[in-house]
Design a protein around this motif. Structure first.
Motif, short mmCIF file in Angstrom:
data_model
loop_
_atom_site.label_atom_id
_atom_site.label_comp_id
_atom_site.label_asym_id
_atom_site.label_seq_id
_atom_site.Cartn_x
_atom_site.Cartn_y
_atom_site.Cartn_z
N UNK A 57 0.46 -1.69 -0.12
CA UNK A 57 -0.17 0.36 0.28
C UNK A 57 1.13 1.22 -0.02
N UNK A 58 1.89 1.45 0.69
CA UNK A 58 2.67 2.57 0.85
C UNK A 58 3.84 2.99 -0.50
N UNK A 59 3.58 1.72 -1.51
CA UNK A 59 4.46 1.89 -2.36
C UNK A 59 3.95 2.33 -3.93
N UNK A 60 1.87 1.47 -3.44
CA UNK A 60 0.70 1.73 -4.30
C UNK A 60 1.51 0.10 -5.63
N UNK A 61 1.87 -0.73 -4.87
CA UNK A 61 2.13 -1.75 -5.80
C UNK A 61 0.74 -3.08 -4.93
N UNK A 62 0.86 -3.70 -6.09
CA UNK A 62 0.33 -5.27 -6.27
C UNK A 62 0.21 -6.26 -5.52
N UNK A 63 -0.51 -6.72 -5.12
CA UNK A 63 -0.24 -8.02 -3.38
C UNK A 63 -0.33 -9.04 -4.78
N UNK A 64 0.88 -10.41 -4.47
CA UNK A 64 -0.18 -11.46 -4.60
C UNK A 64 0.54 -12.55 -3.75
N UNK A 65 -0.21 -13.38 -2.68
CA UNK A 65 -0.21 -13.98 -1.87
C UNK A 65 -0.50 -15.13 -1.87
N UNK A 66 0.39 -16.27 -1.62
CA UNK A 66 0.41 -18.02 -1.79
C UNK A 66 -0.85 -17.77 -0.05
N UNK A 67 -1.37 -18.38 -0.59
CA UNK A 67 -1.93 -18.39 0.91
C UNK A 67 -2.78 -20.12 0.89
N UNK A 68 -2.20 -19.88 2.26
CA UNK A 68 -3.31 -21.12 2.73
C UNK A 68 -2.87 -22.11 1.99
N UNK A 69 -1.70 -22.83 1.28
CA UNK A 69 -1.00 -24.14 0.68
C UNK A 69 -1.31 -25.35 1.26
N UNK A 70 -2.47 -25.63 1.70
CA UNK A 70 -2.47 -26.70 2.70
C UNK A 70 -3.86 -27.77 3.19
N UNK A 71 -3.55 -28.42 3.60
CA UNK A 71 -4.80 -29.16 3.60
C UNK A 71 -5.57 -29.18 5.51
N UNK A 72 -4.79 -28.01 6.08
CA UNK A 72 -5.23 -27.36 7.11
C UNK A 72 -6.67 -27.17 7.18
N UNK A 73 -7.59 -27.31 7.33
CA UNK A 73 -8.78 -26.69 7.53
C UNK A 73 -8.84 -25.18 8.14
N UNK A 74 -7.91 -25.21 9.32
CA UNK A 74 -7.78 -24.42 10.04
C UNK A 74 -7.22 -22.93 9.96
N UNK A 75 -6.31 -23.47 8.40
CA UNK A 75 -5.66 -22.08 8.02
C UNK A 75 -6.21 -21.13 6.89
N UNK A 76 -6.23 -19.94 7.68
CA UNK A 76 -7.33 -19.51 6.95
C UNK A 76 -6.48 -18.01 7.38
N UNK A 77 -5.78 -17.58 6.44
CA UNK A 77 -5.08 -16.40 6.30
C UNK A 77 -5.65 -15.82 5.44
N UNK A 78 -6.66 -16.58 4.26
CA UNK A 78 -7.51 -15.15 3.44
C UNK A 78 -8.37 -14.55 4.20
N UNK A 79 -8.82 -15.02 5.29
CA UNK A 79 -10.15 -13.79 6.10
C UNK A 79 -8.86 -12.59 5.92
#
Length: 428
Positions: free
Chosen positions: A201-223
């Motif tokens: 946000x500070x630099x005015x850039x896009x974000x693309x995050x590897x997110x919750x690449x797991x079978x764990x249903x409690x991995x909720x970083x996308x929230x």
């Protein structure tokens, strides 16, 4: 006067018999039976003409390194990460560049003219960053390469990674990446999402995050990613890649999560070829396949792309840069074999990733760049079914790759001499 006219094209939206006039590297006219002189013509003979394929998720710093220094015996994500850690100290710039340029040659031949590649920034030498910046410069005349600063070992977990990430951005890397599920704790994962989104946000850039690449249903970083996108006013500029934990989440939680993602206008990239071979490794049977909820996310109005992710590297021993293979696998795993679903999967390797990459001049409208692919197919569904040959690939109105139609010669009594794998004409 046109520099080039493509005659008798079929377009992805179903229009047939369309001529495309090209002037000065751009589309100047799209209409039936286009009048006017042309420096050259290509007769599409009713075949599908589409804007180029786009890969919204790839790892070009590791591509074509399969077997160096060893192969991934377990086939798991974590062994792949460990193997990449063994390989990093052995990397040399010329080898990275050579492999990446070779892959870009494959991409062009497949009509793939735009790639977003994550590049590992956790090596203090930033060797991969320097290498791919050089590749980006070399391929610019024929391929758009967008780079993501990716802290493979965790921006908080890996010493000095935050400073290295910022340095990579200073050097010219385009997008901020992350991997929150690889941090040491859930709390650190959430903190990494907040930190990285603030940097972008500070630099005015896009974000693309590897997110919750797991079978764990409690991995909720996308929230958290959706929340930080909203908090920082970055709607439409943030993408969550993989999101495989959504495959294992309970439906009640997902009924809350997807509307939050839609509200934040998150982009989504699923990587079917890789997701289905890396996920579910701890299962016996039934075995989860791990791909995120593609049709449900599409139905909620999110922009969903399908990415290749890996080709012949520590995580995946196969692949050839064919985005139609990606779409083919994606529609099978997502059970999107209805007509509309198959067309949506074609869009997920063309229009949707172009939107996520914020590509300028992409499309088939007048004024768009004359970046086009003529496929040996009558429509998007046939293109996916046959992984159709790319008969012509154009960049700014210039043919940069071509191949002959794929046919087989038969020696069968009373049957045609050639077969091209198209539907026979029905007779009443």
């Amino acid at each position: 006067m046109f520099d080039l006219v493509l005659r008798r094209a079929t377009l992805p939206d179903g229009r047939v018999g369309v001529d495309i006039g090209i002037r000065d590297g751009r589309i100047a006219a799209v209409e039936p039976t286009l009048a006017g002189e042309a420096g050259a013509e290509i007769d599409a003979t009713g075949r599908l003409v589409t804007p180029p394929f786009v890969d919204a998720h790839f790892h070009m710093d590791s591509t074509l390194s399969y077997g160096i220094p060893r192969v991934n015996r377990s086939g798991t994500l974590l062994e792949g990460i460990a193997l990449w850690g063994e390989l990093k100290p052995q990397l040399v710039q010329d080898a990275i560049i050579e492999r990446a340029l070779a892959y870009c040659d494959w991409a062009v031949a497949r009509g793939l003219l735009a790639i977003r590649s994550h590049v590992d920034i956790c090596d203090p030498r930033l060797l991969a960053v320097e290498s791919l910046l050089e590749v980006k410069k070399r391929v610019a005349p024929y391929l758009d390469l967008q780079l993501v600063a990716f802290p493979q070992d965790g921006v908080l977990r890996s010493p000095g990674a935050e400073d290295l990430l910022k340095l990579a951005l200073d050097m010219g890397v385009d997008v901020v990446g992350g991997i929150p599920h690889f941090e040491r704790t859930m709390a650190d994962g959430a903190a990494s999402v907040r930190l990285l989104c603030e940097i972008a946000a500070e630099r005015g850039l896009l974000v693309d995050m590897h997110c919750d690449e797991t079978d764990d249903p409690l991995s909720r970083h996308v929230e958290t990613l959706a929340y930080e996108t909203q908090r920082l006013g970055m709607q439409g500029r943030v993408t969550g890649s993989h999101l495989t934990s959504m495959h294992s989440m309970d439906n009640y939680y997902v009924s809350k999560l997807i509307p939050l993602m839609a509200e934040a206008e998150l982009g989504v990239v699923s990587n079917p070829l890789i997701n289905i071979v890396i996920q579910g490794r701890h299962d016996t049977y039934p075995k989860r396949r791990g791909m995120t909820r593609v049709p449900e996310l599409m139905a909620a109005g999110l922009t969903v792309a399908l990415g290749h992710d890996c080709v012949m590297d520590p995580w995946y021993p196969l692949g050839s840069g064919d985005m139609l293979e990606v779409a083919h696998m994606g529609l099978h795993v997502a059970q999107m074999t209805g007509y509309d679903g198959m067309v949506a999967c074609f869009k997920a390797v063309t229009e949707a990733p172009a939107k996520l990459l914020h590509l300028d001049g992409y499309g088939l409208e007048v004024g768009c760049n004359a970046d086009l692919v003529v496929l040996q197919a009558a429509d998007p569904v046939e293109a996916i079914r046959n992984r159709a040959a790319r008969l012509f690939v154009l960049r700014r109105g210039q043919v940069i790759s071509r191949c002959a139609p794929v046919e087989a010669e038969l020696s069968l009594p009373g049957r045609p001499e050639r077969v091209g794998f198209t539907m026979p004409v029905a007779r009443s």
